[in-house]
Scaffold this motif. Structure first.
Motif, PDB file in Angstrom:
ATOM      1  N   ALA A 289      41.129 -24.624 145.627  1.00 29.75           N
ATOM      2  CA  ALA A 289      40.231 -25.707 146.029  1.00 29.75           C
ATOM      3  C   ALA A 289      38.795 -25.339 145.668  1.00 29.75           C
ATOM      4  O   ALA A 289      38.477 -24.174 145.390  1.00 29.75           O
ATOM      5  CB  ALA A 289      40.368 -25.960 147.531  1.00 29.75           C
TER       6      ALA A 289
ATOM      7  N   LEU B  89      44.662 -32.152 150.049  1.00 31.97           N
ATOM      8  CA  LEU B  89      43.470 -31.681 149.344  1.00 31.97           C
ATOM      9  C   LEU B  89      42.490 -32.832 149.290  1.00 31.97           C
ATOM     10  O   LEU B  89      42.762 -33.862 148.671  1.00 31.97           O
ATOM     11  CB  LEU B  89      43.821 -31.213 147.923  1.00 31.97           C
ATOM     12  CG  LEU B  89      42.674 -30.678 147.080  1.00 31.97           C
ATOM     13  CD1 LEU B  89      42.082 -29.409 147.704  1.00 31.97           C
ATOM     14  CD2 LEU B  89      43.144 -30.389 145.665  1.00 31.97           C
TER      15      LEU B  89
ATOM     16  N   GLN C  70      38.800 -26.534 135.934  1.00 33.74           N
ATOM     17  CA  GLN C  70      38.479 -27.193 137.195  1.00 33.74           C
ATOM     18  C   GLN C  70      38.260 -28.683 136.935  1.00 33.74           C
ATOM     19  O   GLN C  70      37.563 -29.065 135.988  1.00 33.74           O
ATOM     20  CB  GLN C  70      37.230 -26.578 137.823  1.00 33.74           C
ATOM     21  CG  GLN C  70      36.970 -27.113 139.216  1.00 33.74           C
ATOM     22  CD  GLN C  70      35.969 -26.285 139.979  1.00 33.74           C
ATOM     23  OE1 GLN C  70      35.617 -25.185 139.581  1.00 33.74           O
ATOM     24  NE2 GLN C  70      35.524 -26.805 141.107  1.00 33.74           N
TER      25      GLN C  70
ATOM     26  N   SER D 120      36.111 -29.554 147.414  1.00 33.75           N
ATOM     27  CA  SER D 120      37.464 -29.824 147.902  1.00 33.75           C
ATOM     28  C   SER D 120      37.921 -28.760 148.894  1.00 33.75           C
ATOM     29  O   SER D 120      37.515 -27.599 148.816  1.00 33.75           O
ATOM     30  CB  SER D 120      38.452 -29.946 146.734  1.00 33.75           C
ATOM     31  OG  SER D 120      38.466 -28.772 145.959  1.00 33.75           O
TER      32      SER D 120
ATOM     33  N   HIS E  41      39.480 -29.071 141.661  1.00 27.60           N
ATOM     34  CA  HIS E  41      40.301 -27.885 141.913  1.00 27.60           C
ATOM     35  C   HIS E  41      40.772 -27.312 140.580  1.00 27.60           C
ATOM     36  O   HIS E  41      40.610 -27.937 139.535  1.00 27.60           O
ATOM     37  CB  HIS E  41      41.498 -28.255 142.799  1.00 27.60           C
ATOM     38  CG  HIS E  41      42.368 -29.303 142.188  1.00 27.60           C
ATOM     39  ND1 HIS E  41      42.102 -30.655 142.280  1.00 27.60           N
ATOM     40  CD2 HIS E  41      43.491 -29.206 141.428  1.00 27.60           C
ATOM     41  CE1 HIS E  41      43.031 -31.335 141.627  1.00 27.60           C
ATOM     42  NE2 HIS E  41      43.887 -30.487 141.093  1.00 27.60           N
TER      43      HIS E  41
END
Length: 120
Positions: free
Chosen positions: A79, A6, A59, A14, A103
């Motif tokens: 993501a 990631l 997030q 991301s 994320h």
């Protein structure tokens, strides 16, 4: 052997990518015969983390470059670009999205997620 990578682009979004762990035969533990082994990578810390069943986070970017090894439970990760991946026991997840939007992680099912995390 593969890991889930990631990372983020120049705009801070991301993205996931499946990557192989490069290995070559080496004398890792003589007198045992040579075996596939990766290059060594310096690490700063090892920690263990439990995400309780039902847990869901907001997030966020990764707090630092780190690799998580899922020992138990199932984790859902979204993501910044919206791609969704699930990580279960035996999964390896390398997080390098440290400066952008990050994320979202949440526990799937009724079992805690148990992680071993190596910070780089």
């Amino acid at each position: 052997m593969n890991y889930l990578h990631l990372t983020e682009d120049a705009e801070g979004i991301s993205h996931f990518e499946d990557r192989p762990i490069e290995m070559s035969a080496a004398d890792f533990a003589p007198p045992a015969p040579p075996m596939p082994v990766s290059e060594a990578e310096p690490a700063a810390a090892l920690l263990y983390l439990v995400l309780p069943a039902g847990w869901s986070g907001a997030q966020h970017p990764s707090p630092r470059r780190q690799v998580a090894f899922c020992l138990a439970g199932r984790l859902r990760v979204v993501a910044g670009d919206g791609e969704v991946r699930e990580i279960g026991p035996g999964g390896i997840w390398r997080m390098e999205d440290t400066t952008g939007s990050g994320h979202v992680s949440s526990v799937i099912g009724s079992k805690n997620v148990e992680l071993a995390i190596v910070q780089l």
